[in-house]
Design an enzyme around this catalytic site. Structure first.
Site, short mmCIF file in Angstrom:
data_model
loop_
_atom_site.label_atom_id
_atom_site.label_comp_id
_atom_site.label_asym_id
_atom_site.label_seq_id
_atom_site.Cartn_x
_atom_site.Cartn_y
_atom_site.Cartn_z
CD GLU A 259 2.30 8.93 -18.93
OE1 GLU A 259 2.56 10.10 -18.59
OE2 GLU A 259 1.94 8.63 -20.06
CB CYS A 293 -0.30 13.22 -12.41
SG CYS A 293 -1.50 12.59 -13.60
CD GLU A 478 0.35 5.28 -19.84
OE1 GLU A 478 0.10 6.18 -19.03
OE2 GLU A 478 0.13 4.07 -19.63
P1 NAD Z 1 4.27 5.77 -6.06
O1 NAD Z 1 5.45 6.11 -6.90
O2 NAD Z 1 4.43 5.73 -4.59
O3 NAD Z 1 3.70 4.33 -6.46
C1 NAD Z 1 3.25 4.01 -7.77
C2 NAD Z 1 3.30 2.50 -7.95
O4 NAD Z 1 4.66 2.09 -7.91
C3 NAD Z 1 2.61 1.71 -6.84
O5 NAD Z 1 2.01 0.56 -7.40
C4 NAD Z 1 3.76 1.33 -5.93
O6 NAD Z 1 3.51 0.19 -5.15
C5 NAD Z 1 4.85 1.07 -6.95
N1 NAD Z 1 6.23 1.21 -6.47
C6 NAD Z 1 6.69 1.99 -5.47
N2 NAD Z 1 8.03 1.81 -5.33
C7 NAD Z 1 8.41 0.92 -6.28
C8 NAD Z 1 9.65 0.35 -6.66
N3 NAD Z 1 10.77 0.67 -6.05
N4 NAD Z 1 9.66 -0.52 -7.68
C9 NAD Z 1 8.52 -0.84 -8.35
N5 NAD Z 1 7.32 -0.35 -8.02
C10 NAD Z 1 7.26 0.54 -7.01
O7 NAD Z 1 3.10 6.77 -6.50
P2 NAD Z 1 1.62 6.87 -5.90
O8 NAD Z 1 1.70 7.51 -4.55
O9 NAD Z 1 0.91 5.56 -6.03
O10 NAD Z 1 0.93 7.86 -6.94
C11 NAD Z 1 1.05 9.24 -6.87
C12 NAD Z 1 2.09 9.74 -7.85
O11 NAD Z 1 1.76 9.27 -9.15
C13 NAD Z 1 2.12 11.25 -7.95
O12 NAD Z 1 3.45 11.68 -8.03
C14 NAD Z 1 1.40 11.52 -9.27
O13 NAD Z 1 1.71 12.74 -9.88
C15 NAD Z 1 1.81 10.35 -10.08
N6 NAD Z 1 0.87 10.11 -11.17
C16 NAD Z 1 1.26 10.39 -12.44
C17 NAD Z 1 0.37 10.21 -13.50
C18 NAD Z 1 0.75 10.52 -14.92
O14 NAD Z 1 0.06 10.05 -15.82
N7 NAD Z 1 1.82 11.27 -15.17
C19 NAD Z 1 -0.92 9.74 -13.23
C20 NAD Z 1 -1.28 9.46 -11.92
C21 NAD Z 1 -0.37 9.64 -10.89
#
Ligand code: NAD
Length: 511
Positions: A259, A293, A478
């Site tokens: 997502e 998002c 989901e």
């Molecule tokens: P992020 O990608 O920085 O982090 C998300 C999660 O991934 C965190 O728990 C982070 O610690 C983990 N993570 C980061 N790098 C990783 C790696 N290499 N391997 C495994 N895990 C890793 O995103 P964020 O800043 O927490 O959230 C914002 C983003 O999430 C935005 O782009 C938003 O659009 C997206 N989002 C999408 C949805 C959806 O349902 N489509 C919902 C909410 C947020």
């Protein structure tokens, strides 16, 4: 000590890992801090997990899986129901913690906690269903069916912007289907993550079935994913990270749901009820300070009502009350982090340089010289709700800002509005305001997105229907029934009750 500081003190805690039924420090004993984004106040010291901790959590889940998967789903459901009841009993305190940790206004936190409750109750109910299919057989005296089997160990990695709702979107269906889980919340919101664990521990989750790993994704991500004992990965976060994770998952040929980001269009047709459209656009652009998002980050308005819509929208956006999410009447809280606030400021400058017209906001409220609200916001990551008029090819219209910034784009007619809506690399949510049935149906069938809202802004996801994106917004779905498919393997079973030796070749029956 101010009232705010004493509330923070009350909530201050140590957050531990939870592995094999025990709360633990990191094996390196390292910790990191979580601070309130509205005040800078200290909220928790959090265990910073190591790759060894991640491996231990996966091992614990693998070991617990056997017994958990054989526990009748109706019994697993009892634990989910109890977790749901605990959410309901603790709604206010969970919502207050959520606002202190993530920043959103309290009324939004209360709604988010309610959605977590809805999710766990929905999937607890599935414990008495988990339907699968019986197919009418091609041959006599044969029963042909699919049965569902859990997949094994599920790694669930979540973002900070909905720190209780999104984890439940994964945890509840994964657990009800009989999987064991390793859960990694985002580093900005581990407190809510650990409160979720506490709820399940109180509800009686068996040892090892649910494990918590806290810490930075870049540090433990590889250990969580590069492990043959992981069978399904649910990741919610940025598109770039999601693509990297997909590459690892591909090597293991494992199930995944991704997502990812969005740049969601909200179309306002000339025949729309403009008052309703302004309200919906405001909610979806600026709730959670735009850190969604599904945020309406591009508002595409048909030419003949452009000026009327813009005037009312800009006026309403300028009136939004920004402040500490716990404050009375506050509508927009701070950004979650310094980097989110910096990114918002940078994109506002990019927008100006690109020639977009700044219609509202554009003020860094942390800076007293720009803050005209009359409230001291200098300790938090506050930015004013910002509205640009721009074109679809600008970076502010193409890239995810994830802050309180939206761009209004003019469309000469509805054909151009649909073209603009689809003119991005993302495809998560979309919305149209119209009273014309034909335009509503065109939007449903022609906008490239996982979700289309008609006469509602692209917010307010319900549990019973599937959710997810296309293009760079994700892979898989989901919620609803889709999540049952995410966390189970369908096995086909043929039972021949003819007691006859069958001929070797099709057709088996002589005509
Ligand atoms: P992020 O990608 O920085 O982090 C998300 C999660 O991934 C965190 O728990 C982070 O610690 C983990 N993570 C980061 N790098 C990783 C790696 N290499 N391997 C495994 N895990 C890793 O995103 P964020 O800043 O927490 O959230 C914002 C983003 O999430 C935005 O782009 C938003 O659009 C997206 N989002 C999408 C949805 C959806 O349902 N489509 C919902 C909410 C947020």
């Amino acid at each position: 000590m101010t009232e705010q500081q004493s509330v923070e003190k009350m909530h201050e805690r140590k957050v531990n890992l939870y592995i094999a039924g025990e709360y633990k420090d990191s094996s390196s004993e390292e910790t990191f801090e979580v601070r309130n984004p509205a005040t800078g106040g200290m909220l928790a010291q959090v265990a910073s997990a190591t790759p060894d901790d991640a491996k231990a959590a996966i091992d614990a889940a693998r070991e617990a899986f056997g017994k958990w998967s054989k526990t009748p789903a109706a019994e697993r459901a009892e634990i989910l129901f109890r977790a749901g009841e605990l959410i309901r009993e603790n709604t206010e305190s969970l919502a207050e913690s959520l606002t202190m940790e993530e920043g959103k206004a309290l009324r939004e936190s209360l709604a988010e906690v309610k959605q977590a409750y809805n999710t766990v109750m929905y999937y607890a109910g599935e414990g008495r269903r988990l339907w699968s299919l019986v197919t009418s057989s091609e041959t006599p005296d044969k029963h042909t069916m699919t049965i569902r089997r859990p997949l094994g160990v599920s790694v669930i990695i979540t973002p900070w912007n909905f720190p209780i709702m999104i984890p439940f979107w994964g945890l509840a269906p994964a657990l009800i289907c009989g999987n064991a889980v390793v859960f990694k919340p985002a580093s900005y919101t581990p407190i809510l993550g650990s409160k979720i664990i506490d709820l399940f521990v109180k509800a009686g989750i068996p040892r090892g079935v649910l494990n918590l790993i806290t810490g930075s994704g870049s540090k433990v991500g590889k250990a969580l994913l590069d492990n043959v004992n992981v069978n399904v990965v649910t990741f919610t976060g940025e598109s770039r990270t999601g693509k990297d994770i997909a590459e690892t998952n591909a090597r293991y040929l494992r199930r995944q749901v991704l997502e990812l980001g969005g740049k969601n269009p909200l179309i306002v047709a000339a025949d729309a009820n403009l008052k309703v459209a302004v309200g919906g656009a405001l909610w979806s652009a600026f709730s959670n300070a735009g850190q969604k998002c599904t945020a309406a980050s591009r508002i595409i308005v048909e030419d003949s009502v452009f000026d009327r819509f813009v005037n009312s929208f800009v006026e309403a956006a300028s009136r939004l009350r920004v402040g500490n999410g716990l404050g009375q009447g506050v509508e927009v809280g701070p950004l979650v982090s310094e980097s989110g606030w910096q990114k918002t400021k940078e994109y506002v400058e990019i927008g100006k340089r690109e020639g977009a017209k700044l219609l509202a906001g554009g003020a860094d409220l942390k800076d007293p010289s720009q803050n005209k609200t009359g409230v001291d916001l200098s300790r938090g990551y506050f930015y004013s709700p910002t509205v640009f008029e721009g074109s679809n090819d600008m970076r502010i219209s193409q890239e995810e800002i994830f802050g309180p910034v939206t761009t209004i784009i003019r469309a000469k007619d509805m054909a151009e509005a649909f073209e603009l809506a689809n003119g991005v690399r993302y495809g998560l949510a979309s919305a149209i305001y119209t009273t014309n049935l034909r335009q509503a149906f065109k939007a449903m069938y022609e906008i490239d997105a996982g979700v289309t809202f008609v006469n509602q802004g692209p917010v307010g996801i319900e549990i019973g229907a599937s959710f997810g994106g296309i293009k760079d917004s994700g892979y898989g779905r989901e919620l609803g029934e889709a999540a049952i498919d995410d966390y189970t393997e369908k096995k086909t079973v043929y039972v021949d009750y003819s007691d006859a030796v069958q001929p070797w070749f099709y057709p088996w029956r002589s005509q």
